[in-house]
Design a protein around this motif. Structure first.
Motif, PDB file in Angstrom:
ATOM      1  N   ALA A 154       0.834  -1.210   0.000  1.00  0.00           N
ATOM      2  CA  ALA A 154       0.000   0.000   0.000  1.00  0.00           C
ATOM      3  C   ALA A 154       0.865   1.254   0.000  1.00  0.00           C
ATOM      4  CB  ALA A 154      -0.934  -0.017   1.209  1.00  0.00           C
ATOM      5  N   TYR A 155       1.965   1.230   0.751  1.00  0.00           N
ATOM      6  CA  TYR A 155       2.909   2.356   0.759  1.00  0.00           C
ATOM      7  C   TYR A 155       3.494   2.556  -0.638  1.00  0.00           C
ATOM      8  CZ  TYR A 155       7.532   4.526   1.453  1.00  0.00           C
ATOM      9  OH  TYR A 155       8.662   5.303   1.348  1.00  0.00           O
ATOM     10  N   ALA A 156       3.934   1.478  -1.275  1.00  0.00           N
ATOM     11  CA  ALA A 156       4.522   1.571  -2.616  1.00  0.00           C
ATOM     12  C   ALA A 156       3.508   2.095  -3.628  1.00  0.00           C
ATOM     13  CB  ALA A 156       5.052   0.211  -3.053  1.00  0.00           C
ATOM     14  N   GLU A 157       2.275   1.640  -3.533  1.00  0.00           N
ATOM     15  CA  GLU A 157       1.222   2.121  -4.441  1.00  0.00           C
ATOM     16  C   GLU A 157       0.929   3.595  -4.214  1.00  0.00           C
ATOM     17  OE1 GLU A 157      -2.163  -0.445  -3.973  1.00  0.00           O
ATOM     18  OE2 GLU A 157      -1.029  -2.199  -4.672  1.00  0.00           O
ATOM     19  N   ASP A 158       0.857   4.024  -2.961  1.00  0.00           N
ATOM     20  CA  ASP A 158       0.620   5.431  -2.641  1.00  0.00           C
ATOM     21  C   ASP A 158       1.753   6.297  -3.180  1.00  0.00           C
ATOM     22  OD1 ASP A 158      -0.580   7.742  -1.496  1.00  0.00           O
ATOM     23  OD2 ASP A 158       0.526   7.452   0.380  1.00  0.00           O
ATOM     24  N   LEU A 159       2.978   5.865  -2.954  1.00  0.00           N
ATOM     25  CA  LEU A 159       4.134   6.617  -3.434  1.00  0.00           C
ATOM     26  C   LEU A 159       4.145   6.687  -4.962  1.00  0.00           C
ATOM     27  CD1 LEU A 159       6.730   8.154  -2.936  1.00  0.00           C
ATOM     28  CD2 LEU A 159       7.910   5.970  -2.691  1.00  0.00           C
ATOM     29  N   ALA A 160       3.906   5.585  -5.648  1.00  0.00           N
ATOM     30  CA  ALA A 160       3.902   5.579  -7.114  1.00  0.00           C
ATOM     31  C   ALA A 160       2.802   6.486  -7.658  1.00  0.00           C
ATOM     32  CB  ALA A 160       3.730   4.153  -7.634  1.00  0.00           C
ATOM     33  N   ARG A 161       1.634   6.436  -7.049  1.00  0.00           N
ATOM     34  CA  ARG A 161       0.514   7.277  -7.492  1.00  0.00           C
ATOM     35  C   ARG A 161       0.847   8.746  -7.331  1.00  0.00           C
ATOM     36  NH1 ARG A 161      -2.933   9.836  -4.751  1.00  0.00           N
ATOM     37  NH2 ARG A 161      -2.529   8.736  -2.817  1.00  0.00           N
ATOM     38  N   ARG A 162       1.355   9.118  -6.163  1.00  0.00           N
ATOM     39  CA  ARG A 162       1.679  10.522  -5.902  1.00  0.00           C
ATOM     40  C   ARG A 162       2.871  10.982  -6.731  1.00  0.00           C
ATOM     41  NH1 ARG A 162       1.370  11.349   0.450  1.00  0.00           N
ATOM     42  NH2 ARG A 162       1.852  13.475  -0.173  1.00  0.00           N
ATOM     43  N   PHE A 163       3.852  10.103  -6.938  1.00  0.00           N
ATOM     44  CA  PHE A 163       5.023  10.399  -7.761  1.00  0.00           C
ATOM     45  C   PHE A 163       4.573  10.788  -9.167  1.00  0.00           C
ATOM     46  CE2 PHE A 163       8.750   9.323 -10.316  1.00  0.00           C
ATOM     47  CZ  PHE A 163       9.808   9.746  -9.529  1.00  0.00           C
ATOM     48  N   ALA A 164       3.683   9.989  -9.740  1.00  0.00           N
ATOM     49  CA  ALA A 164       3.171  10.270 -11.092  1.00  0.00           C
ATOM     50  C   ALA A 164       2.315  11.530 -11.108  1.00  0.00           C
ATOM     51  CB  ALA A 164       2.367   9.070 -11.597  1.00  0.00           C
ATOM     52  N   ALA A 165       1.459  11.698 -10.112  1.00  0.00           N
ATOM     53  CA  ALA A 165       0.593  12.882 -10.054  1.00  0.00           C
ATOM     54  C   ALA A 165       1.400  14.169  -9.935  1.00  0.00           C
ATOM     55  CB  ALA A 165      -0.386  12.755  -8.882  1.00  0.00           C
ATOM     56  N   GLU A 166       2.535  14.109  -9.257  1.00  0.00           N
ATOM     57  CA  GLU A 166       3.398  15.279  -9.092  1.00  0.00           C
ATOM     58  C   GLU A 166       4.257  15.539 -10.330  1.00  0.00           C
ATOM     59  OE1 GLU A 166       3.629  17.507  -6.651  1.00  0.00           O
ATOM     60  OE2 GLU A 166       2.222  16.578  -5.247  1.00  0.00           O
ATOM     61  N   GLY A 167       4.262  14.597 -11.269  1.00  0.00           N
ATOM     62  CA  GLY A 167       5.038  14.754 -12.489  1.00  0.00           C
ATOM     63  C   GLY A 167       6.526  14.492 -12.315  1.00  0.00           C
ATOM     64  N   PHE A 168       6.885  13.774 -11.265  1.00  0.00           N
ATOM     65  CA  PHE A 168       8.296  13.448 -11.043  1.00  0.00           C
ATOM     66  C   PHE A 168       8.720  12.330 -11.990  1.00  0.00           C
ATOM     67  CE2 PHE A 168       8.481  16.384  -7.807  1.00  0.00           C
ATOM     68  CZ  PHE A 168       9.603  16.283  -6.993  1.00  0.00           C
ATOM     69  N   LYS A 169       9.987  12.316 -12.337  1.00  0.00           N
ATOM     70  CA  LYS A 169      10.549  11.303 -13.224  1.00  0.00           C
ATOM     71  C   LYS A 169      11.921  10.895 -12.688  1.00  0.00           C
ATOM     72  CE  LYS A 169       8.132  12.881 -17.351  1.00  0.00           C
ATOM     73  NZ  LYS A 169       6.888  12.628 -16.725  1.00  0.00           N
ATOM     74  N   SER A 170      12.543   9.917 -13.309  1.00  0.00           N
ATOM     75  CA  SER A 170      13.899   9.511 -12.926  1.00  0.00           C
ATOM     76  C   SER A 170      14.816  10.719 -12.859  1.00  0.00           C
ATOM     77  CB  SER A 170      14.462   8.513 -13.945  1.00  0.00           C
ATOM     78  OG  SER A 170      13.751   7.314 -13.902  1.00  0.00           O
ATOM     79  N   GLY A 171      15.793  10.649 -11.946  1.00  0.00           N
ATOM     80  CA  GLY A 171      16.761  11.738 -11.813  1.00  0.00           C
ATOM     81  C   GLY A 171      16.467  12.696 -10.671  1.00  0.00           C
ATOM     82  N   TYR A 172      15.441  12.455  -9.907  1.00  0.00           N
ATOM     83  CA  TYR A 172      15.086  13.295  -8.761  1.00  0.00           C
ATOM     84  C   TYR A 172      16.069  13.048  -7.610  1.00  0.00           C
ATOM     85  CZ  TYR A 172      13.157   8.886  -7.176  1.00  0.00           C
ATOM     86  OH  TYR A 172      13.022   7.575  -6.823  1.00  0.00           O
ATOM     87  N   LEU A 173      16.021  13.919  -6.608  1.00  0.00           N
ATOM     88  CA  LEU A 173      16.774  13.734  -5.369  1.00  0.00           C
ATOM     89  C   LEU A 173      15.846  13.070  -4.358  1.00  0.00           C
ATOM     90  CD1 LEU A 173      18.384  17.290  -5.130  1.00  0.00           C
ATOM     91  CD2 LEU A 173      19.405  15.210  -6.089  1.00  0.00           C
ATOM     92  N   LEU A 174      16.377  12.182  -3.558  1.00  0.00           N
ATOM     93  CA  LEU A 174      15.578  11.484  -2.548  1.00  0.00           C
ATOM     94  C   LEU A 174      16.241  11.594  -1.188  1.00  0.00           C
ATOM     95  CD1 LEU A 174      13.331   9.538  -1.593  1.00  0.00           C
ATOM     96  CD2 LEU A 174      14.792   7.645  -2.350  1.00  0.00           C
TER      97      LEU A 174
END
Length: 123
Positions: free
Chosen positions: A28-48
Motif C-alpha cells: 500500500a505504501y509503494a502504491e501510494d508513493l507511485a501514485r503521488r510520484f506520477a501525479a506530481e510529475g516526477f521522473k527519474s533523476g530526482y533527489l531522494l
C-alpha cells in the motif's frame, strides 16, 4: 507510518518513516508513493531524502516486501538516508547498494549533500 513531500524547486522527494512497516503494509505504501510520484510529475533523476530516524530496523519480511515493491521504481540521481542507528545503517548498506546513496546522521547534513551542485558536477 510515513509522510512524503514533493519539492518541485529542488526536484526532491522527501520521505519520513515512523515506526515499523508490517510486510503487508509495504504494498500500500509503494502504491501510494507511485501514485503521488506520477501525479506530481516526477521522473527519474530526482533527489531522494529518506529520513528513517524515527523508524526502527525493519523486519526481514518487510525488507523483502520493499525489495519486490520498488524493483522497478524510477531511479533517483542521489539518495540520502537519515538514521543515527548503527543497526539501521547496516541494514541500509546491505539493501541499498547504489553508488549514489549516502547515509547521514541528520536531515541537515543529508540536504547539504543532496544540494551540493559542485559535488554533483564532480561525480
Amino acid at each position: 507510518m510515513y509522510t512524503m513531500r514533493f519539492d518541485h524547486e529542488l526536484n526532491l522527494l522527501d520521505i519520513r518513516w515512523i515506526g515499523l512497516f508490517a510486510p503487508e503494509a509495504v504494498g500500500a505504501y509503494a502504491e501510494d508513493l507511485a501514485r503521488r510520484f506520477a501525479a506530481e510529475g516526477f521522473k527519474s533523476g530526482y533527489l531522494l531524502r529518506m529520513d528513517m530516524s524515527a523508524s526502527a530496523v525493519q523486519t526481514q519480511d518487510a525488507v523483502a516486501a520493499f525489495r519486490r515493491s520498488f524493483d522497478h521504481f524510477p531511479a533517483a540521481s542521489r539518495i540520502a538516508i537519515v538514521t543515527p542507528s548503527a543497526l539501521a545503517k547496516l541494514q541500509v548498506r546491505r539493501e541499498m547498494t547504489q553508488s549514489y546513496m549516502r547515509i547521514f546522521d541528520t536531515r541537515c547534513a543529508a540536504m547539504a549533500w543532496l544540494t551540493d551542485t559542485a559535488d554533483r558536477a564532480a561525480a
